[in-house]
Write an enzyme that holds these catalytic residues in place. Structure first.
Site, PDB file in Angstrom:
ATOM      1  N   PRO A 149      -7.943   6.535  22.112  1.00 50.47           N
ATOM      2  CA  PRO A 149      -8.038   7.388  20.916  1.00 50.47           C
ATOM      3  C   PRO A 149      -7.794   8.849  21.297  1.00 50.47           C
ATOM      4  O   PRO A 149      -8.229   9.287  22.366  1.00 50.47           O
ATOM      5  CB  PRO A 149      -9.485   7.203  20.445  1.00 50.47           C
ATOM      6  CG  PRO A 149      -9.978   5.979  21.121  1.00 50.47           C
ATOM      7  CD  PRO A 149      -9.202   5.814  22.389  1.00 50.47           C
ATOM      8  N   GLY A 190     -12.266  13.125  23.732  1.00 47.38           N
ATOM      9  CA  GLY A 190     -12.937  13.312  25.024  1.00 47.38           C
ATOM     10  C   GLY A 190     -12.695  12.183  26.003  1.00 47.38           C
ATOM     11  O   GLY A 190     -13.384  12.074  27.017  1.00 47.38           O
ATOM     12  N   GLY A 224      -9.658  11.635  27.445  1.00 49.88           N
ATOM     13  CA  GLY A 224      -8.561  11.990  28.359  1.00 49.88           C
ATOM     14  C   GLY A 224      -7.203  11.475  27.928  1.00 49.88           C
ATOM     15  O   GLY A 224      -6.316  11.284  28.778  1.00 49.88           O
ATOM     16  N   SER A 225      -7.016  11.279  26.623  1.00 55.32           N
ATOM     17  CA  SER A 225      -5.745  10.681  26.191  1.00 55.32           C
ATOM     18  C   SER A 225      -4.536  11.532  26.595  1.00 55.32           C
ATOM     19  O   SER A 225      -3.514  11.002  27.049  1.00 55.32           O
ATOM     20  CB  SER A 225      -5.804  10.422  24.687  1.00 55.32           C
ATOM     21  OG  SER A 225      -4.939  11.227  23.985  1.00 55.32           O
ATOM     22  N   ASP A 283     -10.239  16.077  34.452  1.00 54.88           N
ATOM     23  CA  ASP A 283      -9.580  14.991  33.713  1.00 54.88           C
ATOM     24  C   ASP A 283      -8.386  14.451  34.478  1.00 54.88           C
ATOM     25  O   ASP A 283      -8.270  13.242  34.713  1.00 54.88           O
ATOM     26  CB  ASP A 283      -9.072  15.496  32.348  1.00 54.88           C
ATOM     27  CG  ASP A 283     -10.150  15.491  31.288  1.00 54.88           C
ATOM     28  OD1 ASP A 283     -11.331  15.520  31.656  1.00 54.88           O
ATOM     29  OD2 ASP A 283      -9.806  15.476  30.089  1.00 54.88           O
TER      30      ASP A 283
HETATM   31  O1  PMV Z   1     -12.990  17.002  26.211  1.00 55.01           O
HETATM   32  P1  PMV Z   1     -12.512  16.540  27.540  1.00 55.01           P
HETATM   33  O2  PMV Z   1     -12.707  15.113  27.786  1.00 55.01           O
HETATM   34  O3  PMV Z   1     -11.136  17.024  27.863  1.00 55.01           O
HETATM   35  O4  PMV Z   1     -13.482  17.178  28.641  1.00 55.01           O
HETATM   36  C1  PMV Z   1     -13.583  18.522  28.821  1.00 55.01           C
HETATM   37  C2  PMV Z   1     -14.493  18.796  29.973  1.00 55.01           C
HETATM   38  C3  PMV Z   1     -14.877  20.252  30.060  1.00 55.01           C
HETATM   39  O5  PMV Z   1     -15.736  20.371  31.196  1.00 55.01           O
HETATM   40  C4  PMV Z   1     -15.638  20.692  28.819  1.00 55.01           C
HETATM   41  C5  PMV Z   1     -13.669  21.158  30.229  1.00 55.01           C
HETATM   42  C6  PMV Z   1     -13.004  21.055  31.589  1.00 55.01           C
HETATM   43  O6  PMV Z   1     -11.876  21.570  31.689  1.00 55.01           O
HETATM   44  O7  PMV Z   1     -13.573  20.524  32.537  1.00 55.01           O
END
Ligand code: PMV
Length: 313
Positions: A98, A102, A104-105, A149
Site C-alpha cells: 500500500p 509507512g 516503504g512502498s 528505509d
Molecule cells: O514513513 P516512513 O515509513 O517512510 O518512515 C519514516 C521514518 C522517519 O524516521 C520518520 C524518517 C526517516 O527518514 O527515517
C-alpha cells in the site's frame, strides 16, 4: 527477467533516527514491489516504464525534465546514477505494498526498478551502490531521509541503523510475530519530519531528552532481539509509542489502535514510520494473533495482516 523488493516496518526509533539515534527496521516479505524486464519488438526504441497498477505507460526521455511524474523522475534518477542511456526495454512495475502508509512502498518500487534498469543496461550493481541510488531517489521525495528505509529494503534483512554509520545487520535469536494495521489515514512523512524539526529548533530542551530516550529504547531492544527475550520487547515498543506521541507525531486514531491491540492481548504496540497516520504494529504471541486482529478490526483498522520476523540462521 523479474526483480523485486520487500516492504518494511520500523520496530524502534523512527524520527529519533533522523537525529542520529539508532533505529531498528525489518523487511516484510509478504508484500513486494516487482519489476519485470520485457524486450521490445524489433522496431521499438528507448525505455518504457509501465505502471501496471496505475494503468500508465511512460516513455522515459533522460533529458525531459518537464515530466515531473514520480515514476519518470525515478527512472531518470536511476539512469543518471547508473551513468547509462535508456535501455531498449519495457520495465513493467507492479506492487502489493500500500502506498503512503509507512511500509516503504516508494523505496521498494525504486529498488525493484533500479535492479531491472541496471540489468537491462548491462550494469552490475553491488548492494552498496544500489542502496546509494535508492537513497538519492528518497532524498528527491522526502528531503532529509535518514536512509533506514532504503537500507532495510535493499538488504532484505533486519537492520540496526544509525545515520552515517556502517550498516549493521541484526541477528534475531527468536521468531517474532507482528500484526500490522493501517489507521486508514494517509501518512505525510515529509510534513511530520519537518514539523518535528521546527519543534526541535523551538524547544530543544524538551525534544532532545525524548530523542535520547528513544535511542536508549532501540539500544535495549537490539540486545533483547539478539538474545531472544521477546517478552521484553513489548513494553519497550509501547514506551516508544508514548514518546512519539509526546513529540506530536502520533494521531488520535493511532493511539486508539495501540490501546485496542494492548487491550486484546498484544505484548506491545506502537505506530510505525512517519506517523500521524499510516500503519501501527503490535507484537503478539502467535496464539494471540487472531484475537489482536479482531480487536484492531473492531477499533476501525484497515488492511490488517500478520507478519513474522524469522530467527536468523
Ligand atoms: O514513513 P516512513 O515509513 O517512510 O518512515 C519514516 C521514518 C522517519 O524516521 C520518520 C524518517 C526517516 O527518514 O527515517
Amino acid at each position: 527477467m523479474h526483480f523485486s523488493a520487500p516492504a518494511k516496518v520500523i520496530l524502534f526509533g523512527e524520527h529519533a533516527v533522523v537525529y542520529g539515534k539508532p533505529a531498528i527496521a525489518v523487511p516484510v516479505f509478504s508484500l513486494r514491489a516487482n519489476a519485470e524486464v520485457r524486450p521490445h519488438p524489433p522496431h521499438q526504441r528507448g525505455l518504457i516504464v509501465e505502471a501496471a497498477d496505475l494503468n500508465r505507460v511512460l516513455p522515459i526521455n533522460i533529458d525531459d525534465d518537464l515530466v515531473d511524474d514520480a515514476l519518470a523522475v525515478t527512472a531518470r534518477l536511476v539512469l543518471a546514477a547508473l551513468n547509462t542511456t535508456p535501455p531498449d526495454v519495457t520495465v513493467r512495475l507492479t506492487s502489493t505494498i500500500p502506498i503512503a502508509s509507512g511500509l516503504g512502498s516508494g523505496a521498494a518500487i525504486t529498488t525493484a526498478a533500479a535492479r531491472a534498469i541496471a540489468y537491462a543496461s548491462g550494469v552490475t550493481l553491488t548492494p552498496e551502490r544500489l542502496n546509494e541510488i535508492v537513497y538519492e531517489v528518497e532524498k528527491h521525495y522526502h528531503g532529509t531521509p535518514s536512509g533506514i528505509d532504503n537500507t532495510v529494503i535493499v538488504y532484505e534483512q533486519p537492520v540496526y541503523f544509525r545515520r552515517n554509520h556502517p550498516i549493521e545487520s541484526l541477528s534475531v535469536a527468536s521468531d517474532i510475530t507482528l500484526i500490522v494495521a493501517d489507521s486508514g489515514q494517509p501518512s505525510p512523512t515529509k510534513a511530520v519530519v519537518s514539523d518535528l524539526r521546527r519543534r526541535f529548533q523551538a524547544e530543544p530542551d524538551i525534544v532532545q531528552p525524548v530523542l535520547d530516550h528513544m535511542g536508549a529504547i532501540a539500544e535495549a531492544a537490539r540486545q533483547h532481539l539478539m538474545s531472544g527475550q521477546i517478552h521484553e520487547l513489548g513494553p519497550l515498543m509501547t514506551r516508544n509509542h508514548h514518546h512519539l506521541a509526546a513529540l506530536g507525531v502520533s494521531s488520535a486514531r493511532l493511539d486508539q489502535l495501540v490501546t485496542a491491540s494492548l487491550a486484546s492481548g498484544a505484548l506491545g504496540a506502537k505506530l510505525s514510520g512517519g506517523g500521524r497516520g499510516g500503519n501501527m504494529i503490535a507484537l503478539v504471541q502467535p496464539g494471540k494473533a487472531a484475537t489482536v486482529i479482531e480487536g484492531l478490526r473492531s477499533a476501525g483498522a484497515v488492511n490488517i495482516f500478520k507478519t513474522e520476523v524469522k530467527r536468523s540462521c
